[in-house]
Design an enzyme around this catalytic site. Structure first.
Site, PDB file in Angstrom:
ATOM      1  CE  LYS A   1      -3.671   2.003   2.902  1.00  0.00           C
ATOM      2  NZ  LYS A   1      -4.387   1.852   4.169  1.00  0.00           N
ATOM      3  CG  LEU A   2       4.019   2.149  -1.919  1.00  0.00           C
ATOM      4  CD1 LEU A   2       4.251   2.981  -3.186  1.00  0.00           C
ATOM      5  CD2 LEU A   2       5.352   1.591  -1.411  1.00  0.00           C
TER       6      LEU A   2
ATOM      7  CB  THR B   1      -3.390  -3.329   7.931  1.00  0.00           C
ATOM      8  OG1 THR B   1      -3.713  -2.206   7.118  1.00  0.00           O
ATOM      9  CG2 THR B   1      -2.228  -4.089   7.318  1.00  0.00           C
TER      10      THR B   1
ATOM     11  CB  THR C   1       5.689 -10.323  16.179  1.00  0.00           C
ATOM     12  OG1 THR C   1       6.326  -9.858  17.355  1.00  0.00           O
ATOM     13  CG2 THR C   1       4.192 -10.131  16.381  1.00  0.00           C
ATOM     14  CG  ASP C   2       9.254 -11.629  19.881  1.00  0.00           C
ATOM     15  OD1 ASP C   2       8.588 -10.643  19.483  1.00  0.00           O
ATOM     16  OD2 ASP C   2      10.452 -11.533  20.237  1.00  0.00           O
ATOM     17  CD  GLU C   3       6.358  -6.787  19.799  1.00  0.00           C
ATOM     18  OE1 GLU C   3       5.451  -6.073  20.246  1.00  0.00           O
ATOM     19  OE2 GLU C   3       7.349  -6.349  19.191  1.00  0.00           O
TER      20      GLU C   3
ATOM     21  CE1 TYR D   1       2.887  -5.550  14.841  1.00  0.00           C
ATOM     22  CE2 TYR D   1       4.120  -6.022  16.849  1.00  0.00           C
ATOM     23  CZ  TYR D   1       3.937  -6.184  15.484  1.00  0.00           C
ATOM     24  OH  TYR D   1       4.799  -6.978  14.759  1.00  0.00           O
TER      25      TYR D   1
ATOM     26  CE  LYS E   1       2.079  -9.746  12.672  1.00  0.00           C
ATOM     27  NZ  LYS E   1       2.191  -9.673  11.178  1.00  0.00           N
TER      28      LYS E   1
ATOM     29  CE  LYS F   1       8.624  -1.259  14.203  1.00  0.00           C
ATOM     30  NZ  LYS F   1       8.554  -1.306  12.766  1.00  0.00           N
TER      31      LYS F   1
ATOM     32  CB  ILE G   1      16.472   4.839  26.979  1.00  0.00           C
ATOM     33  CG1 ILE G   1      17.590   4.684  25.951  1.00  0.00           C
ATOM     34  CG2 ILE G   1      16.207   3.535  27.714  1.00  0.00           C
ATOM     35  CD1 ILE G   1      18.743   3.830  26.417  1.00  0.00           C
TER      36      ILE G   1
ATOM     37  N   PRO H   1       3.065   2.927  27.775  1.00  0.00           N
ATOM     38  CG  PRO H   1       1.137   4.120  27.220  1.00  0.00           C
ATOM     39  CD  PRO H   1       2.567   3.921  26.827  1.00  0.00           C
ATOM     40  N   GLY H   2       1.825  -0.003  29.348  1.00  0.00           N
ATOM     41  CA  GLY H   2       1.714  -1.464  29.182  1.00  0.00           C
ATOM     42  C   GLY H   2       2.958  -2.104  28.587  1.00  0.00           C
TER      43      GLY H   2
END
Ligand code: NAD
Ligand code: TYD
Length: 333
Positions: free
Chosen positions: A34-35, A96, A121-123, A148, A152, A187, A204, A273-274
């Site tokens: 989709k760019l 998406t 993802t591992d998440e 997110y 997933k 990221k 950080i 958060p979280g």
């Protein structure tokens, strides 16, 4: 073989396009992307005459139908991928990552595609307590905690449901955090590198003791290749590095050393958060069953990544202009 790569203009997708082109030059490659802010045709400029590019949304059934014609294998990277953006504006993640994946699954079934590989993802497994030696395996329970990771996780469940219900020949890989060329500088690692190159501090999230596993993106590509070539339909495979456990602060200190900057270039900012504390994957299944193992250690992965951003200043300066400035202001003030 004809391979459809969704999200092939993003970070990992574009690295995969280059990897596949180099290692399987006989294959036809179609990229559907989709760019969005994260998609960038500059990532594909060296191969633009050797692939077919379709600009389109995976949520759009007509576009997906067109892209799926005569395809043998789909490798599905397209996603909204940044946790902090999912906290600010979750809607696009649900659209998406969940609905878009479902549109793809329906088309894969209709067109009798031989393999659908879902990049995850591992998440989706949640958060491990700091200090714990626990590692997730492919049978660990799902426990996503951000919009997110929840989106997933939902897409992973849909893929599994299509395998069990309709016999759709699907595989899933859940991977650790990646680093390498073309990574969008929202990221942690590319944000740190490009900020330092601009003479800015690295934000950080307090207290910086969270733990991630960092894999060089080429290793992720070779892991997916192993799953495509030798993995069994209906199976999930973890892809991760073999590095010692390091906190975010310790990883950033390695980046500071590589870039000859001092600890004074760190700025502690308010926490996410979280915030998930720790991710850790036991990836022995892919090693034992498919013979895959990572080639790059963390120090080499960081060195190659820093070198790439040093050499590609035009790329990241363009990426960091425009919409990025608005996001940075909103996220970091
Ligand atoms: P990215 O954000 O860099 O790229 C995503 C790409 O998908 C972009 O090119 C974007 O334009 C495209 N896209 C977004 N929405 C779309 C839509 N509706 N239709 C078509 N294209 C769309 O992401 P990434 O970091 O390269 O991640 C790729 C995949 O790998 C994602 O599924 C992500 O969940 C997964 N993953 C990422 C990491 C990581 O460290 N980045 C780790 C494990 C798994
Ligand atoms: P990120 O690169 O966003 O990946 P993910 O949250 O998907 O693992 O973040 C990696 C780690 O770095 C995570 O613990 C959050 C932290 N972080 C910071 O400390 N500062 C930042 O500016 C960002 C973007 C992340």
């Amino acid at each position: 073989m004809k391979v459809l790569i969704t999200g092939g203009a993003g970070f990992i997708g574009s690295n995969f396009v280059h990897y596949w082109r180099k290692n399987h030059p006989q294959d036809e490659i179609v990229v559907l992307d989709k760019l969005t802010y994260a998609g960038n045709l500059e990532n594909l400029v060296q191969v633009k005459d050797q692939i077919q590019f379709i600009k389109g949304d995976i949520c759009d059934e007509a576009t997906v139908e067109q892209a799926m014609a005569n395809v043998d294998t789909v490798v599905h990277f397209a996603a909204e991928s940044h946790v902090d953006r999912s906290i600010l504006e979750p809607d696009a993640f649900i659209k998406t990552n969940v609905l878009g994946t479902h549109v793809l699954l329906k088309a894969v079934l209709k067109h009798k595609v031989k393999r659908f590989h879902h990049v995850s993802t591992d998440e989706v497994f949640g958060s491990i307590a700091l200090g714990s030696k626990e590692k997730w395996t492919e049978t660990s329970p799902y426990n996503p905690r951000s919009p997110y990771s929840a989106s997933k996780a939902a897409s992973d469940h849909l893929v599994r449901a299509y395998f069990h219900t309709y016999g759709l020949p699907a595989t899933i890989s859940n991977c650790a955090n990646n680093i390498g060329p073309y990574m969008f500088p929202e990221k942690l690692i590319p944000l740190a590198i490009t900020n330092l190159l601009e003479g800015k501090k690295v934000p950080i999230y307090k207290p910086g003791n969270q733990v991630r596993e960092w894999l060089y993106v080429e290793d992720h590509c070779s892991g997916i290749e192993a799953v495509l070539q030798k993995g069994r339909a209906g199976e999930t495979y973890f892809i991760g590095p073999n590095n010692p456990e390091l906190t975010n602060l310790e990883v950033i200190q390695k980046v500071l050393v590589l870039m000859k900057a001092g600890d004074n270039m760190i700025e502690y900012v308010k926490d996410r958060p979280g915030h998930d504390q720790k991710y850790a994957l036991d990836h022995s299944k892919i090693t034992q069953e498919l013979g895959w193992r990572p080639k790059f250690g963390l120090d080499e992965a960081l060195r190659l990544t820093v070198e790439w951003y040093r050499r590609n200043e035009d790329w990241w300066r363009r990426v960091k202009s425009g919409e990025y400035q608005k996001y940075y202001q909103q996220q970091y003030g």
